[in-house]
Write a protein that holds these residues in place. Structure first.
Motif, PDB file in Angstrom:
ATOM      1  N   SER A   1       4.045 -77.355  76.541  1.00 59.34           N
ATOM      2  CA  SER A   1       5.294 -77.555  75.804  1.00 59.34           C
ATOM      3  C   SER A   1       6.214 -76.375  76.058  1.00 59.34           C
ATOM      4  O   SER A   1       5.755 -75.240  76.272  1.00 59.34           O
ATOM      5  N   ALA A   2       7.505 -76.634  76.026  1.00 54.72           N
ATOM      6  CA  ALA A   2       8.472 -75.554  76.184  1.00 54.72           C
ATOM      7  C   ALA A   2       8.338 -74.558  75.035  1.00 54.72           C
ATOM      8  O   ALA A   2       8.465 -73.343  75.224  1.00 54.72           O
ATOM      9  N   GLU A   3       8.049 -75.084  73.828  1.00 54.36           N
ATOM     10  CA  GLU A   3       7.908 -74.208  72.665  1.00 54.36           C
ATOM     11  C   GLU A   3       6.732 -73.254  72.839  1.00 54.36           C
ATOM     12  O   GLU A   3       6.819 -72.061  72.535  1.00 54.36           O
ATOM     13  N   GLY A   4       5.613 -73.785  73.354  1.00 54.32           N
ATOM     14  CA  GLY A   4       4.441 -72.946  73.556  1.00 54.32           C
ATOM     15  C   GLY A   4       4.645 -71.928  74.660  1.00 54.32           C
ATOM     16  O   GLY A   4       4.220 -70.771  74.544  1.00 54.32           O
ATOM     17  N   ILE A   5       5.298 -72.333  75.746  1.00 56.36           N
ATOM     18  CA  ILE A   5       5.542 -71.405  76.857  1.00 56.36           C
ATOM     19  C   ILE A   5       6.431 -70.259  76.409  1.00 56.36           C
ATOM     20  O   ILE A   5       6.194 -69.087  76.733  1.00 56.36           O
ATOM     21  N   ARG A   6       7.478 -70.585  75.629  1.00 55.11           N
ATOM     22  CA  ARG A   6       8.431 -69.555  75.207  1.00 55.11           C
ATOM     23  C   ARG A   6       7.752 -68.430  74.431  1.00 55.11           C
ATOM     24  O   ARG A   6       8.174 -67.269  74.504  1.00 55.11           O
ATOM     25  N   LEU A   7       6.711 -68.742  73.678  1.00 60.11           N
ATOM     26  CA  LEU A   7       6.025 -67.725  72.890  1.00 60.11           C
ATOM     27  C   LEU A   7       5.398 -66.647  73.769  1.00 60.11           C
ATOM     28  O   LEU A   7       5.142 -65.539  73.307  1.00 60.11           O
ATOM     29  N   HIS A   8       5.142 -66.983  75.023  1.00 60.31           N
ATOM     30  CA  HIS A   8       4.465 -66.043  75.920  1.00 60.31           C
ATOM     31  C   HIS A   8       5.387 -65.463  76.980  1.00 60.31           C
ATOM     32  O   HIS A   8       4.925 -64.740  77.866  1.00 60.31           O
ATOM     33  N   LEU A   9       6.678 -65.755  76.887  1.00 60.86           N
ATOM     34  CA  LEU A   9       7.659 -65.117  77.764  1.00 60.86           C
ATOM     35  C   LEU A   9       8.017 -63.746  77.195  1.00 60.86           C
ATOM     36  O   LEU A   9       8.195 -63.603  75.986  1.00 60.86           O
ATOM     37  N   PRO A  10       8.127 -62.711  78.025  1.00 59.14           N
ATOM     38  CA  PRO A  10       8.590 -61.417  77.521  1.00 59.14           C
ATOM     39  C   PRO A  10       9.961 -61.537  76.872  1.00 59.14           C
ATOM     40  O   PRO A  10      10.775 -62.371  77.262  1.00 59.14           O
ATOM     41  N   ALA A  11      10.209 -60.694  75.891  1.00 60.05           N
ATOM     42  CA  ALA A  11      11.453 -60.774  75.121  1.00 60.05           C
ATOM     43  C   ALA A  11      12.686 -60.663  76.008  1.00 60.05           C
ATOM     44  O   ALA A  11      13.714 -61.289  75.734  1.00 60.05           O
ATOM     45  N   GLU A  12      12.590 -59.872  77.093  1.00 63.45           N
ATOM     46  CA  GLU A  12      13.779 -59.687  77.934  1.00 63.45           C
ATOM     47  C   GLU A  12      14.168 -60.948  78.695  1.00 63.45           C
ATOM     48  O   GLU A  12      15.251 -61.008  79.284  1.00 63.45           O
ATOM     49  N   TYR A  13      13.291 -61.949  78.685  1.00 64.08           N
ATOM     50  CA  TYR A  13      13.612 -63.191  79.384  1.00 64.08           C
ATOM     51  C   TYR A  13      13.755 -64.359  78.406  1.00 64.08           C
ATOM     52  O   TYR A  13      13.510 -65.513  78.753  1.00 64.08           O
TER      53      TYR A  13
ATOM     54  N   GLY B   1       3.856 -68.796  80.683  1.00 64.41           N
ATOM     55  CA  GLY B   1       4.791 -67.794  80.182  1.00 64.41           C
ATOM     56  C   GLY B   1       4.535 -66.419  80.764  1.00 64.41           C
ATOM     57  O   GLY B   1       5.470 -65.704  81.152  1.00 64.41           O
ATOM     58  N   GLU B   2       3.258 -66.029  80.830  1.00 63.81           N
ATOM     59  CA  GLU B   2       2.939 -64.708  81.360  1.00 63.81           C
ATOM     60  C   GLU B   2       3.196 -64.628  82.866  1.00 63.81           C
ATOM     61  O   GLU B   2       3.646 -63.595  83.379  1.00 63.81           O
ATOM     62  N   LEU B   3       2.906 -65.709  83.574  1.00 65.14           N
ATOM     63  CA  LEU B   3       3.155 -65.722  85.011  1.00 65.14           C
ATOM     64  C   LEU B   3       4.644 -65.579  85.298  1.00 65.14           C
ATOM     65  O   LEU B   3       5.053 -64.809  86.178  1.00 65.14           O
TER      66      LEU B   3
ATOM     67  N   GLU C   1       5.695 -61.921  84.663  1.00 66.04           N
ATOM     68  CA  GLU C   1       5.293 -61.020  85.743  1.00 66.04           C
ATOM     69  C   GLU C   1       6.182 -61.211  86.972  1.00 66.04           C
ATOM     70  O   GLU C   1       6.618 -60.238  87.601  1.00 66.04           O
ATOM     71  N   PHE C   2       6.441 -62.474  87.316  1.00 70.03           N
ATOM     72  CA  PHE C   2       7.257 -62.742  88.509  1.00 70.03           C
ATOM     73  C   PHE C   2       8.677 -62.215  88.345  1.00 70.03           C
ATOM     74  O   PHE C   2       9.209 -61.531  89.236  1.00 70.03           O
ATOM     75  N   PHE C   3       9.313 -62.515  87.209  1.00 68.77           N
ATOM     76  CA  PHE C   3      10.701 -62.085  87.018  1.00 68.77           C
ATOM     77  C   PHE C   3      10.803 -60.560  86.988  1.00 68.77           C
ATOM     78  O   PHE C   3      11.768 -59.982  87.509  1.00 68.77           O
ATOM     79  N   ARG C   4       9.806 -59.890  86.404  1.00 73.65           N
ATOM     80  CA  ARG C   4       9.840 -58.428  86.386  1.00 73.65           C
ATOM     81  C   ARG C   4       9.731 -57.851  87.795  1.00 73.65           C
ATOM     82  O   ARG C   4      10.447 -56.900  88.146  1.00 73.65           O
ATOM     83  N   LEU C   5       8.825 -58.410  88.595  1.00 75.58           N
ATOM     84  CA  LEU C   5       8.697 -57.933  89.968  1.00 75.58           C
ATOM     85  C   LEU C   5       9.979 -58.181  90.753  1.00 75.58           C
ATOM     86  O   LEU C   5      10.439 -57.306  91.504  1.00 75.58           O
ATOM     87  N   ALA C   6      10.561 -59.372  90.592  1.00 83.21           N
ATOM     88  CA  ALA C   6      11.805 -59.680  91.303  1.00 83.21           C
ATOM     89  C   ALA C   6      12.925 -58.743  90.869  1.00 83.21           C
ATOM     90  O   ALA C   6      13.694 -58.237  91.710  1.00 83.21           O
ATOM     91  N   ASP C   7      13.031 -58.494  89.572  1.00 83.30           N
ATOM     92  CA  ASP C   7      14.071 -57.584  89.083  1.00 83.30           C
ATOM     93  C   ASP C   7      13.895 -56.185  89.669  1.00 83.30           C
ATOM     94  O   ASP C   7      14.875 -55.509  90.002  1.00 83.30           O
ATOM     95  N   SER C   8      12.643 -55.737  89.787  1.00 82.88           N
ATOM     96  CA  SER C   8      12.412 -54.401  90.343  1.00 82.88           C
ATOM     97  C   SER C   8      12.812 -54.346  91.818  1.00 82.88           C
ATOM     98  O   SER C   8      13.341 -53.337  92.287  1.00 82.88           O
ATOM     99  N   LEU C   9      12.582 -55.433  92.534  1.00 83.64           N
ATOM    100  CA  LEU C   9      12.958 -55.463  93.956  1.00 83.64           C
ATOM    101  C   LEU C   9      14.467 -55.381  94.147  1.00 83.64           C
ATOM    102  O   LEU C   9      14.947 -54.818  95.128  1.00 83.64           O
ATOM    103  N   PHE C  10      15.222 -55.978  93.203  1.00 85.38           N
ATOM    104  CA  PHE C  10      16.674 -56.017  93.326  1.00 85.38           C
ATOM    105  C   PHE C  10      17.354 -54.885  92.563  1.00 85.38           C
ATOM    106  O   PHE C  10      18.573 -54.819  92.499  1.00 85.38           O
TER     107      PHE C  10
END
Length: 331
Positions: A67-79, A246-248, A251-260
């Motif tokens: 569920s989108a609701e369940g996934i959102r709970l595990h997304l980092p706050a910055e996203y 959510g955790e995946l 992790e991906f968005f943080r790595l991408a942000d660091s690259l850019f």
């Protein structure tokens, strides 16, 4: 949002806990009858909800419906601004995400599916995507960059997946170039990165990263052609697909942000080191096709662009795309 979605979000936040009907009604600013109706609707859709007379409602700890609701709970706050969508069945998350990426939208998107009817991997190979036992998602990142800037995103996706699986399971996946994840030498996940860009300018405007994970697919459920080469992760009880998704993504968005970011060169060096460390191919003999010929050689390095460097009796090769196979170890 509807009462049903708000109720699911509240139950996900308190997974495994009993919440009284009155408390939920007060929280959602609706009647207890509306809570009961929404709970019955969620139960009918397959969510593991217990209605406990005189005690309230509970989302069972073993409920594993996406569920989108369940996934959102595990997304980092910055996203928190990431667009999240979860569907029960889709032809292909990547195909849908690519169509969506052609239109204006948020910088980051996550599309997850319980099953795919036409899942695809690299070179248009089918990806077996049965219902309920796997996780199939596409992560979209809208950024306008040069093609070369976007190439390391493929490495970021693989490293992100390995990090999450090592953190949440007792498994230690290895990365088979380009981006398959192997467990005990068998494929447990496939990753496909696709760019959306402009040939005239040479710029990429968005990347879509598709990730297919075999989580709890029994060996006998795989097609006969895959049983010798595919496996599942088997996360421990209590680790849900919503949590992994959510955790995946985080992790991906943080790595991408660091690259850019301003320290992109340093981030790329660290990412490349981690990708090499998790490689299943370095030091191994590999085979690949080139202009109709089957070539073999020893994989000796992976450079910062993700290219595989191979040494053979015929010379040194730099593989930037394509497919390799691992040769059996020498006796």
């Amino acid at each position: 949002m509807s009462v049903k979605h708000n109720l699911l979000s509240a139950l996900e936040r308190h997974r495994g806990e009993e919440i009284s009907g009155q408390e939920l009604a007060d929280l959602l600013h609706v009647s207890r009858a509306a809570v009961w109706k929404a709970a019955k609707a969620l139960e009918a859709e397959g969510y593991g909800i217990d209605a406990l007379p005189g005690r309230g409602y509970r989302l069972r700890p073993d409920s594993d419906r996406l569920s989108a609701e369940g996934i959102r709970l595990h997304l980092p706050a910055e996203y928190a601004d990431c667009a999240v969508e979860a569907v029960q069945e889709i032809a292909s998350t990547n195909q849908t995400a690519k169509r969506q990426a052609l239109e204006p939208g948020p910088e980051r998107c996550l599309l997850a599916a319980n099953a795919q009817t036409d899942g695809r991997g690299r070179l248009q190979k089918r990806f077996f995507s049965p219902a309920d036992t796997g996780l199939y998602l596409s992560l979209t990142l809208r950024r306008t960059r040069s093609y070369s800037d976007m190439v390391p995103v493929t490495m970021a996706a693989a490293v992100a997946a390995v990090r999450v699986l090592e953190r949440r399971t007792d498994r230690h996946p290895a990365i088979k170039w380009v981006n398959d994840l192997l467990i005990d030498g068998k494929k447990a996940a496939g990753i496909l990165t696709e760019a959306i860009g402009d040939l005239e300018s040479g710029l990429v405007h968005a990347v879509v990263v598709g990730i297919g994970l075999n989580l709890r697919t029994p060996e006998e459920a795989f097609p006969p052609t895959l049983r010798d080469s595919a496996t599942s992760v088997w996360p421990p009880p209590g680790i849900t697909r919503n949590q992994l998704a959510g955790e995946l993504a985080g992790e991906f968005f943080r790595l991408a942000d660091s690259l850019f970011g301003p320290d992109g060169d340093r981030a790329l060096a660290a990412l490349s080191d981690e990708y090499r460390e998790k490689s299943a191919v370095l030091g191994r003999e590999v085979a690949w096709e080139q202009k109709g010929r089957r070539l073999t050689g020893t994989a000796v390095d992976i450079d910062s662009t993700g290219a595989l460097l191979v040494e053979s009796t015929e010379g040194r090769y730099t593989l930037r795309a394509g497919e390799i196979s691992l040769c059996p170890p020498s006796a």
